[in-house]
Design a protein around this motif. Sequence first.
Motif, PDB file in Angstrom:
ATOM      1  N   GLU A   7       0.847  -1.201   0.000  1.00 19.24           N
ATOM      2  CA  GLU A   7       0.000   0.000   0.000  1.00 19.24           C
ATOM      3  C   GLU A   7       0.873   1.239   0.000  1.00 19.24           C
ATOM      4  OE1 GLU A   7      -4.153  -1.218   2.223  1.00 19.24           O
ATOM      5  OE2 GLU A   7      -2.769   0.096   3.264  1.00 19.24           O
ATOM      6  N   LEU A   8       0.416   2.246  -0.715  1.00 19.26           N
ATOM      7  CA  LEU A   8       1.090   3.543  -0.746  1.00 19.26           C
ATOM      8  C   LEU A   8       0.064   4.607  -0.376  1.00 19.26           C
ATOM      9  CD1 LEU A   8       2.910   3.073  -4.160  1.00 19.26           C
ATOM     10  CD2 LEU A   8       3.961   2.995  -1.915  1.00 19.26           C
ATOM     11  N   GLU A   9       0.496   5.600   0.396  1.00 20.45           N
ATOM     12  CA  GLU A   9      -0.396   6.684   0.802  1.00 20.45           C
ATOM     13  C   GLU A   9       0.108   7.995   0.213  1.00 20.45           C
ATOM     14  OE1 GLU A   9      -2.063   8.921   4.815  1.00 20.45           O
ATOM     15  OE2 GLU A   9      -1.163   6.937   4.983  1.00 20.45           O
ATOM     16  N   PHE A  10      -0.806   8.709  -0.448  1.00 22.80           N
ATOM     17  CA  PHE A  10      -0.467   9.980  -1.080  1.00 22.80           C
ATOM     18  C   PHE A  10      -1.395  11.067  -0.551  1.00 22.80           C
ATOM     19  CE2 PHE A  10       0.460   6.577  -4.089  1.00 22.80           C
ATOM     20  CZ  PHE A  10       1.769   6.845  -4.438  1.00 22.80           C
ATOM     21  N   PRO A  11      -0.859  12.077   0.159  1.00 21.89           N
ATOM     22  CA  PRO A  11      -1.699  13.207   0.566  1.00 21.89           C
ATOM     23  C   PRO A  11      -2.158  13.944  -0.700  1.00 21.89           C
ATOM     24  CG  PRO A  11       0.428  13.234   1.693  1.00 21.89           C
ATOM     25  CD  PRO A  11       0.510  12.204   0.619  1.00 21.89           C
ATOM     26  N   ILE A  12      -3.438  14.268  -0.763  1.00 22.12           N
ATOM     27  CA  ILE A  12      -3.993  14.958  -1.931  1.00 22.12           C
ATOM     28  C   ILE A  12      -4.840  16.126  -1.438  1.00 22.12           C
ATOM     29  CG2 ILE A  12      -5.459  14.737  -3.970  1.00 22.12           C
ATOM     30  CD1 ILE A  12      -3.689  12.577  -4.523  1.00 22.12           C
ATOM     31  N   HIS A  13      -4.562  17.299  -1.979  1.00 25.66           N
ATOM     32  CA  HIS A  13      -5.329  18.485  -1.602  1.00 25.66           C
ATOM     33  C   HIS A  13      -6.498  18.638  -2.569  1.00 25.66           C
ATOM     34  CE1 HIS A  13      -2.243  19.457   1.256  1.00 25.66           C
ATOM     35  NE2 HIS A  13      -1.333  19.363   0.310  1.00 25.66           N
ATOM     36  N   ALA A  14      -7.555  17.863  -2.289  1.00 26.24           N
ATOM     37  CA  ALA A  14      -8.763  17.896  -3.118  1.00 26.24           C
ATOM     38  C   ALA A  14      -9.908  17.337  -2.283  1.00 26.24           C
ATOM     39  CB  ALA A  14      -8.568  17.051  -4.370  1.00 26.24           C
ATOM     40  N   SER A  15     -11.111  17.662  -2.669  1.00 30.05           N
ATOM     41  CA  SER A  15     -12.260  17.125  -1.942  1.00 30.05           C
ATOM     42  C   SER A  15     -12.406  15.641  -2.289  1.00 30.05           C
ATOM     43  CB  SER A  15     -13.536  17.873  -2.316  1.00 30.05           C
ATOM     44  OG  SER A  15     -13.984  17.467  -3.597  1.00 30.05           O
ATOM     45  N   PRO A  16     -12.867  14.835  -1.336  1.00 29.53           N
ATOM     46  CA  PRO A  16     -13.049  13.406  -1.609  1.00 29.53           C
ATOM     47  C   PRO A  16     -13.962  13.149  -2.812  1.00 29.53           C
ATOM     48  CG  PRO A  16     -13.207  13.831   0.734  1.00 29.53           C
ATOM     49  CD  PRO A  16     -13.139  15.170   0.054  1.00 29.53           C
ATOM     50  N   GLU A 108       9.864  -1.336  -8.296  1.00 32.92           N
ATOM     51  CA  GLU A 108       9.494  -0.804  -9.613  1.00 32.92           C
ATOM     52  C   GLU A 108       8.009  -0.442  -9.654  1.00 32.92           C
ATOM     53  OE1 GLU A 108       9.298  -2.392 -14.220  1.00 32.92           O
ATOM     54  OE2 GLU A 108      10.729  -3.320 -12.859  1.00 32.92           O
ATOM     55  N   ALA A 109       7.168  -1.288  -9.060  1.00 28.66           N
ATOM     56  CA  ALA A 109       5.733  -1.018  -9.021  1.00 28.66           C
ATOM     57  C   ALA A 109       5.437   0.238  -8.194  1.00 28.66           C
ATOM     58  CB  ALA A 109       4.985  -2.220  -8.440  1.00 28.66           C
ATOM     59  N   LYS A 110       6.144   0.409  -7.083  1.00 25.73           N
ATOM     60  CA  LYS A 110       5.944   1.601  -6.253  1.00 25.73           C
ATOM     61  C   LYS A 110       6.336   2.870  -7.025  1.00 25.73           C
ATOM     62  CE  LYS A 110       6.402  -0.472  -1.676  1.00 25.73           C
ATOM     63  NZ  LYS A 110       7.209  -0.517  -0.436  1.00 25.73           N
ATOM     64  N   LEU A 111       7.435   2.810  -7.761  1.00 22.38           N
ATOM     65  CA  LEU A 111       7.850   3.961  -8.582  1.00 22.38           C
ATOM     66  C   LEU A 111       6.809   4.280  -9.640  1.00 22.38           C
ATOM     67  CD1 LEU A 111      11.679   3.388  -9.099  1.00 22.38           C
ATOM     68  CD2 LEU A 111      10.592   5.278  -7.888  1.00 22.38           C
ATOM     69  N   LEU A 112       6.269   3.246 -10.258  1.00 17.78           N
ATOM     70  CA  LEU A 112       5.234   3.450 -11.269  1.00 17.78           C
ATOM     71  C   LEU A 112       4.027   4.158 -10.656  1.00 17.78           C
ATOM     72  CD1 LEU A 112       4.156   2.940 -14.148  1.00 17.78           C
ATOM     73  CD2 LEU A 112       3.226   0.791 -13.286  1.00 17.78           C
ATOM     74  N   TRP A 113       3.597   3.721  -9.481  1.00 17.16           N
ATOM     75  CA  TRP A 113       2.463   4.363  -8.816  1.00 17.16           C
ATOM     76  C   TRP A 113       2.782   5.804  -8.433  1.00 17.16           C
ATOM     77  CZ3 TRP A 113      -2.182   3.261  -9.615  1.00 17.16           C
ATOM     78  CH2 TRP A 113      -2.618   1.947  -9.792  1.00 17.16           C
ATOM     79  N   GLU A 114       4.000   6.050  -7.952  1.00 18.59           N
ATOM     80  CA  GLU A 114       4.369   7.423  -7.602  1.00 18.59           C
ATOM     81  C   GLU A 114       4.299   8.329  -8.826  1.00 18.59           C
ATOM     82  OE1 GLU A 114       8.152   7.045  -5.608  1.00 18.59           O
ATOM     83  OE2 GLU A 114       7.208   6.022  -3.902  1.00 18.59           O
ATOM     84  N   ASN A 115       4.730   7.834  -9.978  1.00 18.80           N
ATOM     85  CA  ASN A 115       4.627   8.606 -11.224  1.00 18.80           C
ATOM     86  C   ASN A 115       3.172   8.818 -11.618  1.00 18.80           C
ATOM     87  OD1 ASN A 115       7.381   8.924 -11.533  1.00 18.80           O
ATOM     88  ND2 ASN A 115       7.597   7.095 -12.803  1.00 18.80           N
ATOM     89  N   GLN A 116       2.367   7.759 -11.532  1.00 16.94           N
ATOM     90  CA  GLN A 116       0.956   7.858 -11.912  1.00 16.94           C
ATOM     91  C   GLN A 116       0.217   8.846 -11.005  1.00 16.94           C
ATOM     92  OE1 GLN A 116       1.441   6.332 -15.003  1.00 16.94           O
ATOM     93  NE2 GLN A 116      -0.721   5.950 -14.735  1.00 16.94           N
ATOM     94  N   ILE A 117       0.443   8.773  -9.714  1.00 15.42           N
ATOM     95  CA  ILE A 117      -0.254   9.674  -8.790  1.00 15.42           C
ATOM     96  C   ILE A 117       0.273  11.100  -8.963  1.00 15.42           C
ATOM     97  CG2 ILE A 117      -0.808  10.160  -6.379  1.00 15.42           C
ATOM     98  CD1 ILE A 117      -2.191   7.618  -7.672  1.00 15.42           C
TER      99      ILE A 117
END
Length: 126
Positions: A7-16, A108-117
Amino acid sequence: MSKIKFELEFPIHASPTMLYQYFSSPSALGEWFADNVNSRGVMYTFMWDGVEEEAKRLANKNDERTRFKWVEDEDPNSYFEFRIQIDAITKDVSLIVTDFAEEDEIEEAKLLWENQIGELKQTIGA
């Protein structure tokens, strides 16, 4: 060989509500996740550079989460999921991405997700 869940957690400044739209509708997924996305019911076709991958939407809860499973994935327990988490005290919004990968492919999968997010954040201006 079974895959390992991460699991990866990304803080996002947007409404749910706004964030949810970006991983629940094919047109919005096509803005950041793939070159193009089409759906027929629960079946989604993701296209990257002319290559198609099919996924089945396993679960969907408005303004909270969407879970997909790649049709070609032979691991019966694997899926990928976008889930919105809201901190009870600060009300900060995070996007939790859950995915599965072979042990030697996790980084590699985590890097891909970081790029996608990163693409997602740029798309929504978060």
